[in-house]
Design an enzyme around this catalytic site. Sequence first.
Site, PDB file in Angstrom:
ATOM      1  N   GLU A   1     -19.672  28.902  14.252  1.00 26.32           N
ATOM      2  CA  GLU A   1     -19.647  27.695  13.434  1.00 26.32           C
ATOM      3  C   GLU A   1     -21.003  27.535  12.770  1.00 26.32           C
ATOM      4  OE1 GLU A   1     -18.483  22.957  13.548  1.00 26.32           O
ATOM      5  OE2 GLU A   1     -18.976  23.956  15.441  1.00 26.32           O
TER       6      GLU A   1
ATOM      7  N   LYS B   1     -27.654  17.140  -5.872  1.00 20.91           N
ATOM      8  CA  LYS B   1     -28.503  17.118  -7.066  1.00 20.91           C
ATOM      9  C   LYS B   1     -28.535  18.517  -7.682  1.00 20.91           C
ATOM     10  CE  LYS B   1     -31.539  13.331  -5.633  1.00 20.91           C
ATOM     11  NZ  LYS B   1     -32.936  12.919  -5.334  1.00 20.91           N
TER      12      LYS B   1
ATOM     13  N   ASP C   1     -23.989  20.885   3.926  1.00 19.88           N
ATOM     14  CA  ASP C   1     -24.795  20.029   3.050  1.00 19.88           C
ATOM     15  C   ASP C   1     -24.462  20.348   1.599  1.00 19.88           C
ATOM     16  OD1 ASP C   1     -26.842  18.702   1.629  1.00 19.88           O
ATOM     17  OD2 ASP C   1     -28.182  18.863   3.357  1.00 19.88           O
TER      18      ASP C   1
ATOM     19  N   GLU D   1     -16.188  13.672   7.519  1.00 16.28           N
ATOM     20  CA  GLU D   1     -14.932  13.530   6.777  1.00 16.28           C
ATOM     21  C   GLU D   1     -14.601  12.058   6.563  1.00 16.28           C
ATOM     22  OE1 GLU D   1     -10.369  15.266   6.723  1.00 16.28           O
ATOM     23  OE2 GLU D   1     -11.711  15.777   8.378  1.00 16.28           O
TER      24      GLU D   1
ATOM     25  N   THR E   1     -13.995  14.292  11.595  1.00 19.38           N
ATOM     26  CA  THR E   1     -15.357  13.995  12.032  1.00 19.38           C
ATOM     27  C   THR E   1     -15.944  12.855  11.203  1.00 19.38           C
ATOM     28  OG1 THR E   1     -16.356  15.561  10.495  1.00 19.38           O
ATOM     29  CG2 THR E   1     -15.666  16.424  12.647  1.00 19.38           C
TER      30      THR E   1
END
Length: 240
Positions: A76, A155, A151, A222, A219
């Site tokens: 993961e 930007k 992540d 989400e 989670t």
Amino acid sequence: MNDARPARPHHKLTDDGRRMREVLTYSRRGSRFTPRQAEGWAAHQADWVIPDEAVDRPDFDLLSWWPDRDAPLVVEVGSGVGEATAVLAAQRPDVNVLALEVWTPGIADGLWRVAEAGADNVRFCGVDAVWSLEHLLGPGSISELWTFFPDPWHKKKHRKRRLVTGPNAAMIASRLAPGAHWRLATDWADYAQQMIEVLDAEPLLTGGRVERWADRPVTRFERKGLEKDREITDLTYTRT
């Protein structure tokens, strides 16, 4: 011939000894523990957390962290606070799960969560995921890969730091065993599109957008996306 493993991120220096500026897929955050994180760390860190310095040893053997277990390896990338890790690992006691997460309090959260779930098949590592996949894992060694809500670096000037880029995808695909799945989820539409474009272009992978993976728990990441009315995109790609 020099077989030394390349320096880990944050350990690379310029010729005159200054720390080298690197484009990384993460940023360092605070390291202060809550009482529950401290409790989880104290109880399980010695057994379930691979120390950063251990990977620098010439004789480092990742699989030795699951002694007496010959099992498929699931990785993961970005386990966060371990919400998905604990649930999915508990459902799969016949696999070894390597959870890569650079945020130490997140690892501490994950420790008590996997302990509570009875998932003693999980090992956490706080070393950069891209570096770890490239230098600690051999080609074809991963039976399944999870990347849930990485992540987004939303930007525009920061998008070069996203995990799913062409070079990273090529390296990661090479680490998957034939037939292995790479499961991804994101709540950022433009990142989902980037993932599809990059992974569709990788010759070792086939797949695309899929229905939400039923095994994946909801989670906090989400929930945040849903609260902001962002569409959740699930993707699955398979190593050919």
